[in-house]
Design an enzyme around this catalytic site. Structure first.
Site, PDB file in Angstrom:
ATOM      1  N   ASP A 155      53.934  34.782  41.539  1.00 15.47           N
ATOM      2  CA  ASP A 155      52.862  34.281  40.667  1.00 15.47           C
ATOM      3  C   ASP A 155      53.270  34.339  39.198  1.00 15.47           C
ATOM      4  O   ASP A 155      54.194  35.060  38.814  1.00 15.47           O
ATOM      5  CB  ASP A 155      51.598  35.126  40.862  1.00 15.47           C
ATOM      6  CG  ASP A 155      51.852  36.584  40.554  1.00 15.47           C
ATOM      7  OD1 ASP A 155      52.901  37.116  41.008  1.00 15.47           O
ATOM      8  OD2 ASP A 155      51.036  37.206  39.844  1.00 15.47           O
ATOM      9  N   GLU A 156      52.542  33.598  38.394  1.00 22.82           N
ATOM     10  CA  GLU A 156      52.602  33.673  36.928  1.00 22.82           C
ATOM     11  C   GLU A 156      54.040  33.686  36.397  1.00 22.82           C
ATOM     12  O   GLU A 156      54.411  34.570  35.631  1.00 22.82           O
ATOM     13  CB  GLU A 156      51.862  34.930  36.432  1.00 22.82           C
ATOM     14  CG  GLU A 156      50.389  34.917  36.756  1.00 22.82           C
ATOM     15  CD  GLU A 156      49.654  36.144  36.194  1.00 22.82           C
ATOM     16  OE1 GLU A 156      48.587  35.946  35.595  1.00 22.82           O
ATOM     17  OE2 GLU A 156      50.148  37.281  36.358  1.00 22.82           O
ATOM     18  N   VAL A 157      54.820  32.707  36.820  1.00 28.24           N
ATOM     19  CA  VAL A 157      56.220  32.663  36.399  1.00 28.24           C
ATOM     20  C   VAL A 157      56.367  31.778  35.161  1.00 28.24           C
ATOM     21  O   VAL A 157      56.140  30.574  35.232  1.00 28.24           O
ATOM     22  CB  VAL A 157      57.116  32.151  37.543  1.00 28.24           C
ATOM     23  CG1 VAL A 157      58.578  32.163  37.097  1.00 28.24           C
ATOM     24  CG2 VAL A 157      56.911  32.993  38.794  1.00 28.24           C
ATOM     25  N   GLU A 173      50.405  30.364  43.665  1.00 30.37           N
ATOM     26  CA  GLU A 173      51.133  29.417  42.818  1.00 30.37           C
ATOM     27  C   GLU A 173      52.285  28.768  43.579  1.00 30.37           C
ATOM     28  O   GLU A 173      52.638  27.611  43.312  1.00 30.37           O
ATOM     29  CB  GLU A 173      51.686  30.092  41.561  1.00 30.37           C
ATOM     30  CG  GLU A 173      50.637  30.432  40.523  1.00 30.37           C
ATOM     31  CD  GLU A 173      50.166  31.857  40.635  1.00 30.37           C
ATOM     32  OE1 GLU A 173      50.032  32.353  41.783  1.00 30.37           O
ATOM     33  OE2 GLU A 173      49.918  32.480  39.579  1.00 30.37           O
ATOM     34  N   HIS A 204      57.151  39.099  36.700  1.00 28.68           N
ATOM     35  CA  HIS A 204      56.627  40.455  36.923  1.00 28.68           C
ATOM     36  C   HIS A 204      57.717  41.445  37.336  1.00 28.68           C
ATOM     37  O   HIS A 204      57.456  42.354  38.123  1.00 28.68           O
ATOM     38  CB  HIS A 204      55.540  40.424  38.010  1.00 28.68           C
ATOM     39  CG  HIS A 204      54.284  39.728  37.571  1.00 28.68           C
ATOM     40  ND1 HIS A 204      53.337  40.338  36.802  1.00 28.68           N
ATOM     41  CD2 HIS A 204      53.854  38.463  37.785  1.00 28.68           C
ATOM     42  CE1 HIS A 204      52.339  39.475  36.558  1.00 28.68           C
ATOM     43  NE2 HIS A 204      52.631  38.330  37.139  1.00 28.68           N
TER      44      HIS A 204
END
EC number: 3.2.1.52
Lengths: 495, 495
Positions: free
Chosen positions: A288-290, A339, A235
């Site tokens: 998050d969301e890596v 996460e 992000h």
């Protein structure tokens, strides 16, 4: 809904020249926090109609509000005492309402509660306060009651952010989680790395460092803490517009380059600048969301991984933990998205607060591991989920399946999230309200006093949404899903 | 888009302590209209960012604005001179912008234009004004540039109405058509018939007579006229909640009872009360969508019709004309919806303005008959039609097929209509803007300067919608239909 309420049957008239008295208070109000809050309270009570009736001889006249604050300290931070006692006697000469609070921030909540006791009388054209004498003892159930805004997917002008803060104070939310930056844009000036805001959408869609200070101060005066977030290492594509070497390569731009010391120098610079203005105990580091594929498809980084004996997952952990250390060096405790806990919870610094979002059931695992937690499970508390109803917001219980009192204390509270993909200045308020207010009651009111089913909440929440409308906040009807237009003509209180 | 603009290449710095000078003005500003407008202008220019840069030595400093108003008369009404000349020189010591106007209302438009020349400079943290010297000569194409709001289908709190008025002034609209009452609710206090507002939705969803005065004064200070409407004989069911004898019967409640003198006494009372506060030249008497079947199915009224030799259509005409006479007796010219013209145009009082709404092509018939007209064809200018795009709003030409200059003068202007069936405080601003601004340019700018296709308008309108957002107005993205949420992340100026 306050923790404890008793009331009577007497109607009072609220003086058009309501006085603030601080006799007996230990608080000097050098910053004007109390005085300005009192003036705002009077303005909001008098906003809606012309008040020009004569009120002598009708009912007892409430001449003022006496506020006694016990602590001289007005530093706003996590865990500050927000409790208050509000008494409105039915007799007295002069007749004063009484507010007692440990801190000025408790007193601010009391003034907000007081404002909601006041009503315009259409016959006499005066402000009345019904059902005196009142005694209200009140304090929040959770110390962290948050709302997330996202200024990367769409820029939000400063006046819009301020009006969101205003409306938070109306429902006693106390943390504005500012998701400042994301892959789409980097709107904030960072003095240490002045090219970072080259990643803004346009020349005008930016915040100066002084704007950020202004927002923090504006929020503090309303009892709202500012939680700043930089979301790393994913992000963060927009960081590289100003500093392309933060990208793994010109064709593979996320996550931030884990192999480069410059990456961590920039993070250090940002957090150093943050520490000058964001005085909240916590900073949010995302995590998050890596998707780490750019690290292995970029030869330079791939070599670095091999050289350091790391696989992608090791490198993700390495990045998060190194960023945590930098934040701690600037005096912060850290908040990370869940996460990080789900992948390497036992490696996280013990000062980490885990921010749940993916689903329910996470908080119990986090607190069982001895870490602190903030609840934002997306199925219930993501405001951008337009199919999430206010009933769902209300019934979402942060302590579900957590019975050990010590573990319960590790749940700091919860946060409703207004992600910005489809939100801008045009629709943010109507997407936040009234659903955020339903969550606000869940986070404020003692568990025993919370409604067991939402049927008994409808009338109260509906009245609150009409109150928001009266105050110029574009809160949407309760009926339907999030942000629904009214389906037909009708009264505010039934829609 | 102003009538005439020339500009240069010099950048000025706008003083943080901008002065208002009225040297040479014939206008005393006893009501503070100009002074308050100047303060609002400065506040709006300084609203968005912290202005704390140093500005000496960078560029010439604009020290103030000199406003010369020629007329001492500040009575706002239809046809008041709204023209102005705004000059911003590039040199001078002290350096002042110059506004010349016949009336204070032209000066208000000039101040609004001036505000839109000012920009925040993100590097110096000051306000700049680019492209001086400026000379802007400006005046509206049409004297009537309206926006309708509807407080019967949903109550709009007074602060919401005021914020709509604020936003109208930003785009130089000058008539707020207040559709106060309809069949669903009667929110306004009428002193002559105090039970009428028994037809309000609830105790709180009402306006006192003093609130109406307050709204009128608030609007006048911003150059906005208030056009009040009572829609008779249809659309008036709510009147009978307080006075059931206005209904044909308890089971057949619309239109108002044509056979009863009491009906016309009530209309007379309302218009008498109106005449004390609504000083606009016109009052709107509605007259649309009249289903007269209750008149023939109610025996008492049926007998009256027979006795007076009228059929339903005669009675409809009789009602409208009698209401017109009452309005004229209180000093008003009348506006009626187009059905009155379509049904008995030659019988209407010659002072009637016909308000088009059903479709296009009506204006040419109205002016051919020598009557005046306001254009609001629903396919293009109804804001509640969410499928009506801003491009359609922009391209809707009031003088279509009207070539005779004398007939052209009979088209007073146009109005965009924000009917309230699905509109309340939560969504009114985003449904009005930016589409109303597209119509505002059509109504303001000389025909020759209007864009021939909307491609060249997009950038300008988009910038204006972002400006509204900066000022806290929830204007929606241009892309998509009315009131669309942004479809994806992105910059305000491209959505």
């Amino acid at each position: 809904m306050p923790a404890s309420v008793t009331r009577g049957t007497q109607t009072l008239v609220v003086s058009k020249d309501l006085k603030l008295s601080t006799a007996g208070s230990s608080y000097s109000d050098g910053k004007g926090i109390l005085k300005e809050a009192f003036q705002r309270m009077v303005a909001v009570v008098e906003l809606d109609h012309v008040i020009n009736g004569s009120y002598y001889g009708v009912s007892p006249v409430l001449a003022g509000v006496r506020v006694v604050v016990r602590s001289p300290n007005d530093e706003l931070n996590f865990g500050v005492d927000e409790s208050y006692k509000l008494s409105v006697p039915a007799t007295g000469n002069p007749l004063y309402a009484q507010i007692e609070a440990q801190t000025v921030y408790g007193a601010l909540h009391a003034l907000e509660t007081f404002s909601q006791l006041c009503n315009f009388d259409f016959n006499a054209r005066i402000i009345q306060l019904h059902s005196a004498p009142w005694t209200i003892l009140d304090k929040p159930r959770f110390p962290y009651r948050g709302l997330l805004i996202d200024t990367s997917r769409h820029y939000l002008p400063v006046p819009v952010i301020k009006s969101v803060i205003d409306s938070m104070a109306f429902s006693k939310l106390n943390v504005l989680h500012w998701h400042i930056v994301d892959e789409q844009s980097f709107p904030l000036q960072i003095p240490s790395y002045p090219k970072l805001w080259n990643g803004a959408y346009s020349y005008s869609e930016r915040y100066t460092f002084d704007d950020a200070i202004d927002i923090v101060q504006y929020a503090e005066k309303r009892g709202v803490n500012l939680l700043a977030e930089i979301d790393v290492p994913g992000h963060a594509l927009s960081w590289g517009v100003g500093y392309p070497s933060l990208w793994p390569s010109a064709t593979c731009k996320e996550p931030l380059d884990v192999s480069s010391d410059f990456t961590f120098q920039v993070i250090n610079g940002i957090l150093s600048d943050f520490s000058k203005i964001f005085k909240f105990k916590f900073v949010h580091l995302g995590g998050d969301e890596v998707n780490t594929s750019c690290w292995t498809t970029t030869p330079r980084i791939k070599s670095w991984l091999i050289q350091h004996g790391m696989n992608e997952s090791d490198a993700y952990r390495y990045f998060v933990l190194r960023a945590q250390k930098i934040a701690i060096s600037h005096g912060y405790d850290i908040i990370n998205w869940e996460e990080t806990f789900n992948n390497f919870g036992d490696k996280l610094d013990r000062r980490t607060v885990v921010h749940n979002w993916l689903g329910s059931g996470v908080a119990q695992k986090v607190v069982a591991a001895g870490l602190r937690c903030i609840v934002s499970n997306q199925d219930k508390w993501y405001l951008d989920h337009l199919d999430a109803t206010w009933e769902g917001f209300y019934m979402n219980e942060p302590l579900t399946n957590i019975y050990n009192p010590e573990q319960q204390k590790l749940v700091l509270g919860g946060e409703v999230c207004m992600w910005g993909e489809h939100i801008d200045a045009s629709d943010i308020q109507q997407t936040i309200w009234p659903r955020a207010a339903a969550a606000a009651e869940r986070l404020w009111t003692p568990f025993e006093k919370l409604a067991k089913d939402t049927g008994s909440v409808t009338a109260r929440l509906s009245r609150f949404r009409c109150l928001l409308n009266q105050r110029g906040v574009a809160a949407a009807p309760l009926a339907g899903y999030g942000r629904s237009a009214p389906s037909e003509p009708g009264s505010c209180v039934t829609q």
